[in-house]
Design a protein around this motif. Structure first.
Motif, PDB file in Angstrom:
ATOM      1  N   ARG A  60       0.825  -1.214   0.000  1.00  0.00           N
ATOM      2  CA  ARG A  60       0.000   0.000   0.000  1.00  0.00           C
ATOM      3  C   ARG A  60       0.862   1.268   0.000  1.00  0.00           C
ATOM      4  NH1 ARG A  60      -4.712   1.193  -1.997  1.00  0.00           N
ATOM      5  NH2 ARG A  60      -5.704   2.866  -0.872  1.00  0.00           N
ATOM      6  N   THR A  61       1.945   1.274   0.769  1.00  0.00           N
ATOM      7  CA  THR A  61       2.821   2.450   0.808  1.00  0.00           C
ATOM      8  C   THR A  61       3.426   2.708  -0.570  1.00  0.00           C
ATOM      9  OG1 THR A  61       3.358   2.122   3.132  1.00  0.00           O
ATOM     10  CG2 THR A  61       4.907   3.426   1.854  1.00  0.00           C
ATOM     11  N   VAL A  62       3.949   1.649  -1.181  1.00  0.00           N
ATOM     12  CA  VAL A  62       4.572   1.799  -2.503  1.00  0.00           C
ATOM     13  C   VAL A  62       3.519   2.183  -3.544  1.00  0.00           C
ATOM     14  CG1 VAL A  62       5.854   0.598  -4.324  1.00  0.00           C
ATOM     15  CG2 VAL A  62       6.469   0.252  -1.916  1.00  0.00           C
ATOM     16  N   TRP A  63       2.337   1.587  -3.464  1.00  0.00           N
ATOM     17  CA  TRP A  63       1.255   1.966  -4.382  1.00  0.00           C
ATOM     18  C   TRP A  63       0.934   3.453  -4.260  1.00  0.00           C
ATOM     19  CZ3 TRP A  63      -3.534   4.124  -3.582  1.00  0.00           C
ATOM     20  CH2 TRP A  63      -4.379   4.157  -4.690  1.00  0.00           C
ATOM     21  N   HIS A  64       0.864   3.911  -3.011  1.00  0.00           N
ATOM     22  CA  HIS A  64       0.572   5.327  -2.762  1.00  0.00           C
ATOM     23  C   HIS A  64       1.634   6.210  -3.409  1.00  0.00           C
ATOM     24  CE1 HIS A  64      -1.040   8.787  -0.657  1.00  0.00           C
ATOM     25  NE2 HIS A  64       0.159   9.044  -0.175  1.00  0.00           N
ATOM     26  N   TRP A  65       2.894   5.848  -3.255  1.00  0.00           N
ATOM     27  CA  TRP A  65       3.983   6.648  -3.818  1.00  0.00           C
ATOM     28  C   TRP A  65       3.992   6.638  -5.341  1.00  0.00           C
ATOM     29  CZ3 TRP A  65       8.629   4.577  -0.493  1.00  0.00           C
ATOM     30  CH2 TRP A  65       8.539   5.101   0.795  1.00  0.00           C
ATOM     31  N   CYS A  66       3.699   5.474  -5.935  1.00  0.00           N
ATOM     32  CA  CYS A  66       3.856   5.318  -7.377  1.00  0.00           C
ATOM     33  C   CYS A  66       2.597   5.616  -8.179  1.00  0.00           C
ATOM     34  CB  CYS A  66       4.338   3.903  -7.700  1.00  0.00           C
ATOM     35  SG  CYS A  66       5.966   3.543  -7.017  1.00  0.00           S
ATOM     36  N   ARG A  67       1.437   5.378  -7.615  1.00  0.00           N
ATOM     37  CA  ARG A  67       0.196   5.528  -8.371  1.00  0.00           C
ATOM     38  C   ARG A  67      -0.691   6.660  -7.857  1.00  0.00           C
ATOM     39  NH1 ARG A  67      -1.157   0.438 -10.802  1.00  0.00           N
ATOM     40  NH2 ARG A  67       0.667  -0.027 -12.053  1.00  0.00           N
ATOM     41  N   ASP A  68      -0.957   6.635  -6.561  1.00  0.00           N
ATOM     42  CA  ASP A  68      -1.916   7.583  -5.990  1.00  0.00           C
ATOM     43  C   ASP A  68      -1.344   8.996  -5.947  1.00  0.00           C
ATOM     44  OD1 ASP A  68      -4.324   8.387  -4.732  1.00  0.00           O
ATOM     45  OD2 ASP A  68      -3.325   8.281  -2.786  1.00  0.00           O
ATOM     46  N   ARG A  69      -0.112   9.124  -5.493  1.00  0.00           N
ATOM     47  CA  ARG A  69       0.516  10.439  -5.372  1.00  0.00           C
ATOM     48  C   ARG A  69       1.990  10.295  -5.760  1.00  0.00           C
ATOM     49  NH1 ARG A  69      -0.493  12.974   0.068  1.00  0.00           N
ATOM     50  NH2 ARG A  69      -2.514  13.368  -0.803  1.00  0.00           N
ATOM     51  N   PRO A  70       2.260  10.282  -7.073  1.00  0.00           N
ATOM     52  CA  PRO A  70       3.635  10.039  -7.502  1.00  0.00           C
ATOM     53  C   PRO A  70       4.617  11.147  -7.126  1.00  0.00           C
ATOM     54  CG  PRO A  70       2.221  10.516  -9.383  1.00  0.00           C
ATOM     55  CD  PRO A  70       1.336  10.414  -8.189  1.00  0.00           C
ATOM     56  N   GLU A  71       4.145  12.339  -6.947  1.00  0.00           N
ATOM     57  CA  GLU A  71       5.031  13.429  -6.527  1.00  0.00           C
ATOM     58  C   GLU A  71       4.769  13.751  -5.065  1.00  0.00           C
ATOM     59  OE1 GLU A  71       7.493  14.684  -8.301  1.00  0.00           O
ATOM     60  OE2 GLU A  71       6.910  13.287  -9.874  1.00  0.00           O
ATOM     61  N   PRO A  72       5.830  13.916  -4.250  1.00  0.00           N
ATOM     62  CA  PRO A  72       5.607  14.244  -2.843  1.00  0.00           C
ATOM     63  C   PRO A  72       4.916  15.589  -2.686  1.00  0.00           C
ATOM     64  CG  PRO A  72       7.950  14.277  -3.383  1.00  0.00           C
ATOM     65  CD  PRO A  72       7.223  13.824  -4.604  1.00  0.00           C
TER      66      PRO A  72
END
Length: 170
Positions: free
Chosen positions: A32-44
């Motif tokens: 879920r963390t990696v999905w969030h970083w890569c798909r949901d919100r790719p830019e911080p």
């Protein structure tokens, strides 16, 4: 919060064709963390305060010792408060007598980060380490205490300089 290097590595792996599950296993984090970083919100997300803070901006020559500033911020959040009833705003951090090293460290970081003057006020079982600041002075912003509880930045050039560092009032 994970270090930005791990997030960047995860994004690089995903952009190179690895699946979210493979990336999660590779960096040792949850799917879920990696999905969030890569798909949901790719830019911080960069918080508005970070964009306005003169200490946080990229490319700014920052005279402050960042580890000392972070340590002082932690002391302030844990055992400190600001006193604005004096002529000059005062940072007051209360330290237990049982930890003399903490008192020394507090004094030291206050001097390193913002203080023009540091004093120790002994109390029963503790010491109040106090500093009068120079944060606005570091930014070359003219200010005064117009009321015992109110700091004023009123000159047009000083207001413009302050707005550049912390953002305009709305």
């Amino acid at each position: 919060m994970h270090p930005p290097e791990i997030r960047a590595r995860a994004r690089r792996l995903h952009l190179s064709g690895a699946s979210i599950a493979d990336v999660a296993r590779s960096v040792g984090l949850s799917y879920r963390t990696v999905w969030h970083w890569c798909r949901d919100r790719p830019e911080p997300v960069v918080h508005v305060t970070a964009l306005r803070c003169f200490r946080c901006r990229e490319g700014v020559d920052n005279p402050t010792d960042q580890p000392a500033y972070a340590y002082l911020l932690g002391l302030y959040l844990g055992d400190g408060h600001l006193v604005t009833s004096a002529r000059v705003p005062v940072l007051r951090i209360t330290c237990s007598n049982a930890w003399p090293g903490l008192i020394e460290a507090c004094d030291s970081v206050m001097r390193a980060v913002l203080a023009t003057k540091v004093q120790r006020i002994p109390k029963i079982g503790c010491v109040s380490v106090e500093s009068s600041g120079k944060a606005l002075d570091l930014l070359d912003i003219r200010w005064r205490m117009n009321l015992p509880w109110s700091l004023s930045v009123a000159r047009r050039d000083a207001v413009a300089a302050l707005d550049r560092h912390v953002g305009p009032k709305f």
